[in-house]
Scaffold this motif. Structure first.
Motif, PDB file in Angstrom:
ATOM      1  N   CYS A 122       6.238  -0.933   4.766  1.00 53.14           N
ATOM      2  CA  CYS A 122       5.323  -1.761   3.972  1.00 53.14           C
ATOM      3  C   CYS A 122       4.324  -2.446   4.907  1.00 53.14           C
ATOM      4  O   CYS A 122       4.630  -2.707   6.072  1.00 53.14           O
ATOM      5  CB  CYS A 122       6.079  -2.863   3.241  1.00 53.14           C
ATOM      6  SG  CYS A 122       7.402  -2.256   2.203  1.00 53.14           S
ATOM      7  N   GLY A 123       3.178  -2.762   4.370  1.00 53.51           N
ATOM      8  CA  GLY A 123       2.192  -3.574   5.082  1.00 53.51           C
ATOM      9  C   GLY A 123       1.785  -2.960   6.400  1.00 53.51           C
ATOM     10  O   GLY A 123       1.522  -1.753   6.510  1.00 53.51           O
ATOM     11  N   ALA A 178       3.499  -2.290   9.006  1.00 52.54           N
ATOM     12  CA  ALA A 178       4.399  -1.238   9.482  1.00 52.54           C
ATOM     13  C   ALA A 178       4.008   0.116   8.879  1.00 52.54           C
ATOM     14  O   ALA A 178       4.138   1.165   9.526  1.00 52.54           O
ATOM     15  CB  ALA A 178       5.844  -1.593   9.136  1.00 52.54           C
ATOM     16  N   VAL A 236      10.096   2.183   9.132  1.00 51.88           N
ATOM     17  CA  VAL A 236       9.495   1.326  10.158  1.00 51.88           C
ATOM     18  C   VAL A 236       9.495  -0.117   9.664  1.00 51.88           C
ATOM     19  O   VAL A 236       9.020  -0.399   8.561  1.00 51.88           O
ATOM     20  CB  VAL A 236       8.042   1.766  10.476  1.00 51.88           C
ATOM     21  CG1 VAL A 236       7.482   0.964  11.642  1.00 51.88           C
ATOM     22  CG2 VAL A 236       7.970   3.260  10.781  1.00 51.88           C
ATOM     23  N   SER A 237      10.040  -1.017  10.478  1.00 48.13           N
ATOM     24  CA  SER A 237      10.108  -2.420  10.057  1.00 48.13           C
ATOM     25  C   SER A 237      10.270  -3.334  11.264  1.00 48.13           C
ATOM     26  O   SER A 237      11.124  -3.096  12.119  1.00 48.13           O
ATOM     27  CB  SER A 237      11.299  -2.605   9.109  1.00 48.13           C
ATOM     28  OG  SER A 237      11.488  -3.963   8.800  1.00 48.13           O
ATOM     29  N   GLN A 238       9.461  -4.354  11.335  1.00 47.38           N
ATOM     30  CA  GLN A 238       9.622  -5.352  12.399  1.00 47.38           C
ATOM     31  C   GLN A 238      10.926  -6.096  12.202  1.00 47.38           C
ATOM     32  O   GLN A 238      11.760  -6.166  13.085  1.00 47.38           O
ATOM     33  CB  GLN A 238       8.433  -6.321  12.374  1.00 47.38           C
ATOM     34  CG  GLN A 238       8.356  -7.320  13.531  1.00 47.38           C
ATOM     35  CD  GLN A 238       9.388  -8.425  13.491  1.00 47.38           C
ATOM     36  OE1 GLN A 238      10.080  -8.657  14.489  1.00 47.38           O
ATOM     37  NE2 GLN A 238       9.558  -9.095  12.382  1.00 47.38           N
ATOM     38  N   SER A 239      11.100  -6.661  11.009  1.00 47.38           N
ATOM     39  CA  SER A 239      12.241  -7.554  10.767  1.00 47.38           C
ATOM     40  C   SER A 239      13.554  -6.791  10.606  1.00 47.38           C
ATOM     41  O   SER A 239      14.619  -7.322  10.908  1.00 47.38           O
ATOM     42  CB  SER A 239      11.992  -8.360   9.496  1.00 47.38           C
ATOM     43  OG  SER A 239      11.843  -7.477   8.386  1.00 47.38           O
ATOM     44  N   GLY A 240      13.459  -5.568  10.091  1.00 54.55           N
ATOM     45  CA  GLY A 240      14.676  -4.832   9.756  1.00 54.55           C
ATOM     46  C   GLY A 240      15.343  -5.368   8.499  1.00 54.55           C
ATOM     47  O   GLY A 240      16.457  -4.962   8.146  1.00 54.55           O
ATOM     48  N   VAL A 252       3.576 -14.993  11.074  1.00 52.88           N
ATOM     49  CA  VAL A 252       3.781 -14.154   9.885  1.00 52.88           C
ATOM     50  C   VAL A 252       2.991 -12.851   9.994  1.00 52.88           C
ATOM     51  O   VAL A 252       3.464 -11.780   9.617  1.00 52.88           O
ATOM     52  CB  VAL A 252       3.414 -14.948   8.605  1.00 52.88           C
ATOM     53  CG1 VAL A 252       3.268 -14.022   7.413  1.00 52.88           C
ATOM     54  CG2 VAL A 252       4.486 -16.002   8.320  1.00 52.88           C
ATOM     55  N   ALA A 253       1.784 -12.936  10.523  1.00 57.90           N
ATOM     56  CA  ALA A 253       0.970 -11.729  10.674  1.00 57.90           C
ATOM     57  C   ALA A 253       1.476 -10.921  11.857  1.00 57.90           C
ATOM     58  O   ALA A 253       1.635 -11.429  12.965  1.00 57.90           O
ATOM     59  CB  ALA A 253      -0.483 -12.107  10.893  1.00 57.90           C
ATOM     60  N   SER A 254       1.718  -9.661  11.622  1.00 56.34           N
ATOM     61  CA  SER A 254       2.275  -8.808  12.659  1.00 56.34           C
ATOM     62  C   SER A 254       1.186  -8.334  13.614  1.00 56.34           C
ATOM     63  O   SER A 254       0.123  -7.889  13.184  1.00 56.34           O
ATOM     64  CB  SER A 254       2.944  -7.615  11.982  1.00 56.34           C
ATOM     65  OG  SER A 254       3.640  -6.865  12.928  1.00 56.34           O
ATOM     66  N   LEU A 276      -6.373  -5.978   6.423  1.00 58.80           N
ATOM     67  CA  LEU A 276      -5.176  -6.731   6.040  1.00 58.80           C
ATOM     68  C   LEU A 276      -5.081  -8.039   6.831  1.00 58.80           C
ATOM     69  O   LEU A 276      -4.788  -9.101   6.274  1.00 58.80           O
ATOM     70  CB  LEU A 276      -3.912  -5.876   6.239  1.00 58.80           C
ATOM     71  CG  LEU A 276      -2.588  -6.571   5.917  1.00 58.80           C
ATOM     72  CD1 LEU A 276      -2.518  -7.027   4.467  1.00 58.80           C
ATOM     73  CD2 LEU A 276      -1.397  -5.660   6.221  1.00 58.80           C
ATOM     74  N   LYS A 277      -5.347  -7.953   8.138  1.00 58.31           N
ATOM     75  CA  LYS A 277      -5.269  -9.161   8.967  1.00 58.31           C
ATOM     76  C   LYS A 277      -6.232 -10.226   8.440  1.00 58.31           C
ATOM     77  O   LYS A 277      -5.902 -11.394   8.374  1.00 58.31           O
ATOM     78  CB  LYS A 277      -5.608  -8.839  10.434  1.00 58.31           C
ATOM     79  CG  LYS A 277      -4.525  -8.115  11.187  1.00 58.31           C
ATOM     80  CD  LYS A 277      -3.430  -9.023  11.694  1.00 58.31           C
ATOM     81  CE  LYS A 277      -2.061  -8.795  11.205  1.00 58.31           C
ATOM     82  NZ  LYS A 277      -1.496  -7.721  10.574  1.00 58.31           N
ATOM     83  N   VAL A 311      10.131 -10.151   3.954  1.00 53.62           N
ATOM     84  CA  VAL A 311      10.144 -10.155   2.483  1.00 53.62           C
ATOM     85  C   VAL A 311      11.475  -9.549   2.043  1.00 53.62           C
ATOM     86  O   VAL A 311      11.636  -8.338   1.979  1.00 53.62           O
ATOM     87  CB  VAL A 311       8.937  -9.361   1.928  1.00 53.62           C
ATOM     88  CG1 VAL A 311       8.902  -9.434   0.417  1.00 53.62           C
ATOM     89  CG2 VAL A 311       7.634  -9.932   2.508  1.00 53.62           C
TER      90      VAL A 311
HETATM   91  O1  M6R Z   1       9.332  -6.737   8.782  1.00 54.89           O
HETATM   92  P1  M6R Z   1       8.531  -5.571   8.287  1.00 54.89           P
HETATM   93  O2  M6R Z   1       7.826  -4.856   9.387  1.00 54.89           O
HETATM   94  O3  M6R Z   1       9.342  -4.627   7.450  1.00 54.89           O
HETATM   95  O4  M6R Z   1       7.424  -6.191   7.336  1.00 54.89           O
HETATM   96  C1  M6R Z   1       6.547  -5.365   6.631  1.00 54.89           C
HETATM   97  C2  M6R Z   1       5.408  -6.157   6.056  1.00 54.89           C
HETATM   98  O5  M6R Z   1       5.864  -7.148   5.183  1.00 54.89           O
HETATM   99  C3  M6R Z   1       4.575  -6.834   7.162  1.00 54.89           C
HETATM  100  O6  M6R Z   1       4.063  -5.914   8.082  1.00 54.89           O
HETATM  101  C4  M6R Z   1       3.406  -7.624   6.558  1.00 54.89           C
HETATM  102  O7  M6R Z   1       2.470  -6.748   5.982  1.00 54.89           O
HETATM  103  C5  M6R Z   1       2.769  -8.532   7.598  1.00 54.89           C
HETATM  104  N1  M6R Z   1       2.508  -9.817   7.015  1.00 54.89           N
HETATM  105  C6  M6R Z   1       1.492  -7.962   8.166  1.00 54.89           C
HETATM  106  O8  M6R Z   1       0.879  -8.822   9.062  1.00 54.89           O
END
Ligand code: M6R
Length: 369
Positions: A57-58, A60, A103-107, A155-157, A241-242, A366
């Motif tokens: 999502c987003g 990722a 693909v996910s930052q937070s997992g 919050v912004a990746s 998006l940013k 999320v």
């Molecule tokens: O933790 P995740 O990578 O799964 O999160 C996915 C998106 O919610 C995340 O990239 C979101 O779009 C960010 N706020 C982007 O900056």
């Protein structure tokens, strides 16, 4: 802990050379061969994979879009990229020969986790590209390739995005090596180019002053468009998006080739448009096509803010502003081109007096569907 920066986001943007370098670290053996020990999926299964589906999502998901171009080119395996929340409810065609890459930052993103579960129920192998150790998505996947971006607080990746793209390149090269799509020296040469990227990101950061200046001048802007083509397309989407999430400005990213199919109608005098220009040294004729797009929108009064490779003189006559990035192979260029767009959004939001680390209505991860 902000290391002298105004915000975590500023710090994390500046952590990016390290995030990419750390994600590459320790992934080759003494002979220079790529070894991804964490990818515990049976090699015979990986050789048999006939389709890859990236779910995310987003931001990722934009990393997944970049991965598609690289993996299809290197491995000749079809790659689909799907928003995890759409994948889950569409009755996707996946089977034992599908490799699903989450693909996910937070997992912890619930939409992505649900996609992982759904894919495994259909018999697909799931490989997670994740930044946070011990999180849920890697626990529920068959294998995990960790990005080593370090904790991302804003919050912004930003740095996680670059690390995700880097990890996806490693996966693509690994599959190409395993399946015999590439000779060892070709893989080694691309790895060499990748290792040169952190210094080049640093060069982009060293020149951030001009991007910040322009961003401050644009604090009252109502709408910004972003155009890109090939791997520059997901970069444009990410730039938009940013800006939306940090500065609450209407922003849209388009594939440059789509312009004449509709979006060009949006161009009116003074409309700012960022354009991500492909390398003039690329194999395709895309550079000249994108330069033509810049001419077309400029003729209609757009203010063109151009991200181009150093030494690209062809864009200058049509650009109101050029942000140069060092030369890099086309497929790796997103790691450089996105950086000025991150800085732009961060600085513009700061100039508007907004909290870039905690934008309104958003959460870092999320965890609800
Ligand atoms: O933790 P995740 O990578 O799964 O999160 C996915 C998106 O919610 C995340 O990239 C979101 O779009 C960010 N706020 C982007 O900056």
């Amino acid at each position: 802990e902000k290391g002298g920066f105004r915000s975590f986001m500023d710090k994390e943007i500046h952590d990016q050379p390290q995030a990419v370098a750390d994600t590459l670290l320790g992934r080759t053996d003494a002979s220079g061969r790529l070894v991804l020990d964490e990818v515990r999926i049976d090699e015979a299964l990986l050789r048999a994979v006939d389709k890859i589906v990236v779910v995310a999502c987003g931001t990722a998901a934009y990393a997944g879009h970049v991965a598609k171009y690289a993996i299809e080119h290197w491995c000749r395996i079809p790659v689909e990229v799907e928003l995890a929340h759409e994948f889950r409810y569409r009755d996707p065609v996946v089977d034992e020969r599908t490799l699903v890459v989450a693909v996910s930052q937070s997992g912890e993103t619930m939409d992505t986790l649900m996609a992982v579960r759904h894919a495994r129920e259909q018999g697909a192998q799931v490989l997670a590209i994740v930044n946070t150790h011990g999180s849920t998505i890697p626990r529920e996947s068959d294998a995990v390739l960790y990005t080593h971006a370090g904790p991302e607080i804003a919050v912004a990746s930003t740095k996680a995005f670059l690390a995700q793209i880097t990890a996806a390149y490693l996966l693509g090269l690994y599959l190409a090596q395993l399946r015999g799509n590439m000779y060892a020296d070709e893989v080694a040469s691309i790895l060499g180019e990748l290792r040169a990227i952190p210094d080049k990101i640093q060069q982009v950061l060293d020149r951030e002053g001009r991007v910040r200046e322009i961003a401050r001048w644009m604090a009252d802007t109502q709408s910004v468009l972003f155009l890109g083509r090939h791997v520059g397309f997901p970069v444009a989407m990410e730039g938009a998006l940013k800006l939306k999430e940090l500065a609450y400005i209407h922003a849209e990213g388009f594939a440059a080739g789509e312009l004449k199919h509709g979006p060009i109608a949006l161009i009116e005098p003074g409309q700012p448009v960022f354009v991500v220009v492909p390398s003039p040294r690329g194999r395709h004729s895309l550079h000249s096509k994108v330069v033509s797009n810049i001419q077309e929108i400029r003729a209609r009064g757009a203010r063109t803010l151009v991200i181009a490779e150093e030494g690209d003189e062809a864009v200058r006559p049509y650009a109101d502003e050029v942000f140069s990035v060092p030369q890099a192979p086309t497929l790796l260029a997103p790691l450089l081109a996105v950086v000025p767009l991150q800085i732009f959004a961060c600085e513009l939001a700061t100039a508007k007096g907004l909290d870039v680390d905690q934008p309104r209505n958003l959460a870092k991860s999320v965890t609800v569907e």
